[in-house]
Design a protein around this motif. Structure first.
Motif, PDB file in Angstrom:
ATOM      1  N   ASN A   1      -1.399   4.652  -2.298  1.00  7.61           N
ATOM      2  CA  ASN A   1      -1.723   4.444  -0.892  1.00  7.61           C
ATOM      3  C   ASN A   1      -0.476   4.487  -0.020  1.00  7.61           C
ATOM      4  N   SER A   2       0.440   5.385  -0.349  1.00  5.73           N
ATOM      5  CA  SER A   2       1.684   5.492   0.406  1.00  5.73           C
ATOM      6  C   SER A   2       1.945   6.940   0.783  1.00  5.73           C
ATOM      7  N   VAL A   3       2.716   7.114   1.845  1.00 10.05           N
ATOM      8  CA  VAL A   3       3.063   8.449   2.329  1.00 10.05           C
ATOM      9  C   VAL A   3       4.537   8.694   2.036  1.00 10.05           C
ATOM     10  N   PRO A   4       4.868   9.555   1.088  1.00  8.84           N
ATOM     11  CA  PRO A   4       6.272   9.806   0.737  1.00  8.84           C
ATOM     12  C   PRO A   4       7.093  10.249   1.940  1.00  8.84           C
ATOM     13  N   GLY A   5       8.259   9.613   2.100  1.00 11.97           N
ATOM     14  CA  GLY A   5       9.167  10.008   3.166  1.00 11.97           C
ATOM     15  C   GLY A   5       8.842   9.467   4.529  1.00 11.97           C
ATOM     16  N   SER A   6       7.770   8.673   4.653  1.00 13.69           N
ATOM     17  CA  SER A   6       7.409   8.156   5.972  1.00 13.69           C
ATOM     18  C   SER A   6       8.354   7.025   6.360  1.00 13.69           C
ATOM     19  N   SER A   7       8.645   6.918   7.643  1.00 12.88           N
ATOM     20  CA  SER A   7       9.574   5.896   8.122  1.00 12.88           C
ATOM     21  C   SER A   7       9.006   4.498   7.973  1.00 12.88           C
ATOM     22  N   ALA A   8       7.667   4.429   7.898  1.00  8.66           N
ATOM     23  CA  ALA A   8       7.026   3.120   7.781  1.00  8.66           C
ATOM     24  C   ALA A   8       7.304   2.482   6.426  1.00  8.66           C
ATOM     25  N   GLY A   9       7.688   3.318   5.466  1.00 10.47           N
ATOM     26  CA  GLY A   9       8.007   2.770   4.156  1.00 10.47           C
ATOM     27  C   GLY A   9       6.907   2.967   3.160  1.00 10.47           C
ATOM     28  N   SER A  10       6.501   1.895   2.497  1.00  9.00           N
ATOM     29  CA  SER A  10       5.632   2.009   1.333  1.00  9.00           C
ATOM     30  C   SER A  10       4.151   2.110   1.682  1.00  9.00           C
ATOM     31  N   GLU A  11       3.430   0.991   1.584  1.00 15.13           N
ATOM     32  CA  GLU A  11       1.984   1.041   1.681  1.00 15.13           C
ATOM     33  C   GLU A  11       1.487   1.318   3.087  1.00 15.13           C
ATOM     34  N   THR A  12       0.375   2.072   3.132  1.00 16.77           N
ATOM     35  CA  THR A  12      -0.294   2.355   4.390  1.00 16.77           C
ATOM     36  C   THR A  12      -1.753   1.946   4.215  1.00 16.77           C
ATOM     37  N   PRO A  13      -2.117   0.704   4.570  1.00 16.47           N
ATOM     38  CA  PRO A  13      -3.449   0.181   4.281  1.00 16.47           C
ATOM     39  C   PRO A  13      -4.581   1.037   4.841  1.00 16.47           C
ATOM     40  N   GLU A  14      -4.368   1.665   6.000  1.00 15.42           N
ATOM     41  CA  GLU A  14      -5.452   2.419   6.614  1.00 15.42           C
ATOM     42  C   GLU A  14      -5.654   3.796   5.984  1.00 15.42           C
ATOM     43  N   LEU A  15      -4.791   4.195   5.062  1.00 15.36           N
ATOM     44  CA  LEU A  15      -4.890   5.510   4.445  1.00 15.36           C
ATOM     45  C   LEU A  15      -5.929   5.493   3.332  1.00 15.36           C
ATOM     46  N   LEU A  16      -6.903   6.400   3.403  1.00 12.60           N
ATOM     47  CA  LEU A  16      -7.931   6.520   2.378  1.00 12.60           C
ATOM     48  C   LEU A  16      -8.376   7.973   2.287  1.00 12.60           C
ATOM     49  N   VAL A  17      -8.156   8.596   1.132  1.00 14.95           N
ATOM     50  CA  VAL A  17      -8.585   9.975   0.904  1.00 14.95           C
ATOM     51  C   VAL A  17      -9.910   9.953   0.153  1.00 14.95           C
ATOM     52  N   LEU A  18     -10.956  10.490   0.784  1.00 14.78           N
ATOM     53  CA  LEU A  18     -12.273  10.549   0.155  1.00 14.78           C
ATOM     54  C   LEU A  18     -12.427  11.787  -0.712  1.00 14.78           C
ATOM     55  N   ARG A  19     -11.932  12.910  -0.239  1.00 13.66           N
ATOM     56  CA  ARG A  19     -11.982  14.154  -1.007  1.00 13.66           C
ATOM     57  C   ARG A  19     -10.718  14.965  -0.743  1.00 13.66           C
ATOM     58  N   CYS A  20     -10.273  15.675  -1.751  1.00 15.21           N
ATOM     59  CA  CYS A  20      -9.214  16.657  -1.558  1.00 15.21           C
ATOM     60  C   CYS A  20      -9.549  17.877  -2.395  1.00 15.21           C
ATOM     61  N   LYS A  21      -9.190  19.023  -1.887  1.00 19.68           N
ATOM     62  CA  LYS A  21      -9.445  20.264  -2.612  1.00 19.68           C
ATOM     63  C   LYS A  21      -8.473  21.318  -2.123  1.00 19.68           C
TER      64      LYS A  21
END
Length: 287
Positions: A201-221
């Motif tokens: 649940n983290s975005v690599p390289g983001s300035s916010a740092g580690s966890e991003t609670p609002e991030l949720l991927v339902l599908r990827c393709k």
């Protein structure tokens, strides 16, 4: 089920409003299932039926504790979408409903239907979890008298700038990124990026740092090509994903490496996520 070969297809119908993610996960990458029925049964795809008359109202009013209503989760998690009762609405209303669906899930083809009448070839044997996604699709005849297309392909032939390919409706975002031919190092970097986003649940390289609670991927393709011409199909449901190599026949010709595309559908997929993904797959001089 004990008679092998007794069934060609099994259609599993959920209740009217049900999140297909947990159900799909049972059939896909489930070790317990794979050792039993999974030896003879594979998940072909997820189909969603949207009511053209009430669909817009449902999508706009739907909500839950995580701010993602069940109807939105259904559309986001689908591989094929049937827009039904198209004969009961005006063309401008129909276009608006289609636009909302595309904003939620730009990767799924939309087929307009009347009383659910559809060519079974469009909803059965799709191989959505095993075959490479089609990046373009030739529109088929519309099932009623309006002289315009309602069948949409993988990216709907719309290759716009960033601000036009990132949509959001009540917390649901869809993010499309063109994927260049990757070096082995970049391919590994993409795999690492996907694991971080889906598992940590983290975005690599983001300035916010580690966890991003609002991030949720339902599908990827997506479709990914590496420098030697090998291609991979990316498919993911929630935290489970796979990048399966496309097998070629001994006499098959891979040909010129194809530019791929990655599609993410979920919550919190903002420009920070886009930039992070683009940095992960950005061409470099490495090999």
């Amino acid at each position: 089920m004990q008679r092998k070969g007794a069934f060609d297809h099994i259609l599993l119908e959920t209740t009217g409003l049900a999140d297909p993610g947990p159900i799909a996960s049972i059939f896909w990458h489930n070790e317990e299932f794979a050792s039993g029925l999974g030896r003879d049964i594979v998940l072909d795809g997820v189909i969603c039926v949207v009511d053209a008359f009430f669909g817009k109202q449902q999508m706009e009013e739907d909500h839950s504790e995580d701010h993602i209503g069940e109807s939105l989760k259904q559309i986001a998690g689908s591989d094929v979408i049937l827009l039904n009762k198209v004969d009961l609405v005006a063309s401008d209303v129909l276009a608006e409903v289609e636009s909302l669906i595309q904003q939620i899930n730009p990767a799924a083809p939309i087929y307009s239907t009347i009383r659910g009448d559809v060519d079974l070839g469009r909803i059965m044997g799709t191989g959505a979890f095993t075959a490479p996604p089609s990046l373009t699709q030739t529109p088929a005849p519309h099932p009623h008298t309006h002289d315009h297309d309602r069948d949409h392909g993988y990216d709907h032939n719309h290759e716009h700038k960033h601000e036009l390919t990132h949509y959001e409706l009540r917390g649901i975002s869809s993010l499309q990124v063109t994927c260049p031919v990757l070096s082995p190092t970049r391919f590994e970097a993409l795999d690492t990026w996907i694991r971080a986003v889906l598992w940590e649940n983290s975005v690599p390289g983001s300035s916010a740092g580690s966890e991003t609670p609002e991030l949720l991927v339902l599908r990827c393709k997506g479709l990914i090509t590496v420098e030697d011409g090998t291609q991979y199909v990316l498919q993911g449901v929630r935290s489970m994903y796979d990048m399966a190599k496309i097998e070629r026949d001994a006499e098959g010709d891979i040909g010129v490496p194809q530019i791929g595309k990655i599609v993410l559908i979920g919550k919190g997929l903002d420009e920070t996520v886009r930039r992070s993904l683009e940095n992960a797959i950005k061409p470099t001089t490495d090999t």
